[in-house]
Design an enzyme around this catalytic site. Structure first.
Site, PDB file in Angstrom:
ATOM      1  N   CYS A  83       0.711  -1.186   0.015  1.00 11.01           N
ATOM      2  CA  CYS A  83      -0.161   0.026   0.011  1.00 11.01           C
ATOM      3  C   CYS A  83       0.798   1.135  -0.016  1.00 11.01           C
ATOM      4  CB  CYS A  83      -1.080   0.044   1.203  1.00 11.01           C
ATOM      5  SG  CYS A  83      -0.212   0.175   2.772  1.00 11.01           S
ATOM      6  N   HIS A 103      -2.261   1.231   6.933  1.00  5.33           N
ATOM      7  CA  HIS A 103      -3.053   1.102   5.617  1.00  5.33           C
ATOM      8  C   HIS A 103      -3.261   2.332   5.159  1.00  5.33           C
ATOM      9  CE1 HIS A 103      -4.034  -1.222   2.134  1.00  5.33           C
ATOM     10  NE2 HIS A 103      -5.225  -0.569   2.032  1.00  5.33           N
ATOM     11  N   HIS A 128      -6.367   2.066  -3.662  1.00  6.20           N
ATOM     12  CA  HIS A 128      -5.120   1.481  -2.716  1.00  6.20           C
ATOM     13  C   HIS A 128      -4.707   0.287  -3.363  1.00  6.20           C
ATOM     14  CE1 HIS A 128      -7.942  -1.411  -0.419  1.00  6.20           C
ATOM     15  NE2 HIS A 128      -8.584  -0.604  -1.266  1.00  6.20           N
TER      16      HIS A 128
END
Length: 322
Positions: free
Chosen positions: A235, A283, A295
């Protein structure tokens, strides 16, 4: 002799499998099993509208069919996963030969009237219209001759680069959509007066969605732990890679970027949103508007997800701006 005839018949049968001839998108029905540039253009269109998160590979498989069904459902038409006249009409794409004909006075217009996929080697009134549009935006300074040669190709790539979309010199749905925007040759400079311009770490990105449009080019890229390249991203590696293309140097991990950004109370398109999937910020992704973010997910690869889903909503911890 019989064996030869059977082999010839088998070969003919293989050639008849669903790999249909290329044409302007909307001129032929597309369905599972087809593979050609029209399918690729369909995938690009569905991706630009937020319905397709799979590969842009020109192969009409189950993922493309699912994306098309989502589009059909959203447009309240028959949900069959087949791209036919009714579906194309909802895309504002012509399905007849007349749809690709540009009126004689359209070449003087500053707005885009390109209705089919154009690339180097093409000729005709649509190329003239494309050249006129590029000239009005400051990307093309040669003759409007209807010939898609190297100069036109370079102008298209320059436009795509400034618009923050895929740079391939091919005018498909994403490029056509961008041609209808207010992107001009001056959009890439910090002196642009466009109200939609933003500056990220001192570097102008043109439109407010430039970073997001760059990121969308990698939808479908697989997730790789520690990945920082187009062969696979984690990510934060995805964020770092995209921001680098806009002249912005970021730190490497989610936790480090959380301390690097300036916090904002609510995200704008192009901002980064953070989640706590483990202890602390763990994240992140780009906010793309309408409650969605782009993402690289561990189970999905690069994709667009709904921030209001039960999973993501409960883990959201804030947003920031580089």
């Amino acid at each position: 002799m019989k064996k030869f005839l059977f082999s010839a018949a088998l070969a003919a049968g293989l050639l008849a499998t669903p790999t249909v001839a290329d044409a302007a998108l909307g001129d032929q029905t597309l369905k599972v099993g087809h593979r050609n540039s029209d399918v690729k253009e369909l995938q690009e269109y569905l991706q630009s509208e937020g319905f397709h998160t799979g590969a842009i590979d020109g192969v009409f498989g189950p993922v493309t069919a699912g994306s098309l069904k989502s589009f059909q459902r959203a447009k309240s038409i028959g949900v069959d996963g087949v791209a036919g006249p009714i579906t194309f009409s909802k895309m504002n794409l012509g399905g007849s030969s007349s749809s690709s004909t540009v009126s004689s006075n359209s070449s003087a217009s500053s707005s885009s009237s390109v209705s089919s996929r154009l690339r180097q080697g093409d000729r005709g009134s649509e190329v003239s219209s494309l050249q006129s549009t590029l000239k009005s935006k400051g990307f093309y300074n040669s003759a409007v001759d209807g010939v898609f040669g190297p100069v036109t190709d370079a102008a298209v790539k320059d436009f795509q680069r400034t618009a923050g979309i895929g740079v391939d010199g091919v005018v498909g749905p994403v490029t056509r959509k961008a041609l209808s925007s207010n992107v001009t040759a001056s959009s890439g400079s910090s002196s642009s007066s466009s109200s939609s311009s933003i500056t990220v770490a001192g570097v102008s990105t043109g439109s407010s969605s430039a970073v997001v449009e760059t990121g969308k080019q990698y939808i479908g890229t697989p997730y790789v732990w520690g990945g920082t390249s187009t062969s696979g991203f984690d990510c934060s590696g995805f964020i770092q890679y995209v921001m680098k293309q806009h002249g912005v140097t970021t730190k490497r991990t989610v936790a480090q970027m959380w301390t690097q950004v300036s916090k904002v109370s609510s995200p704008s398109v192009g901002d980064v949103v953070f989640y706590e999937t483990r202890t602390g910020p763990s994240h992140m992704g780009f906010y793309v508007g309408n409650g969605k973010f782009l993402h690289s997910g561990a189970s999905t690869g690069v994709t667009i997800s709904d921030m209001n889903s039960s999973y993501w909503k409960s883990r959201y911890i804030g947003a920031g701006r580089f």
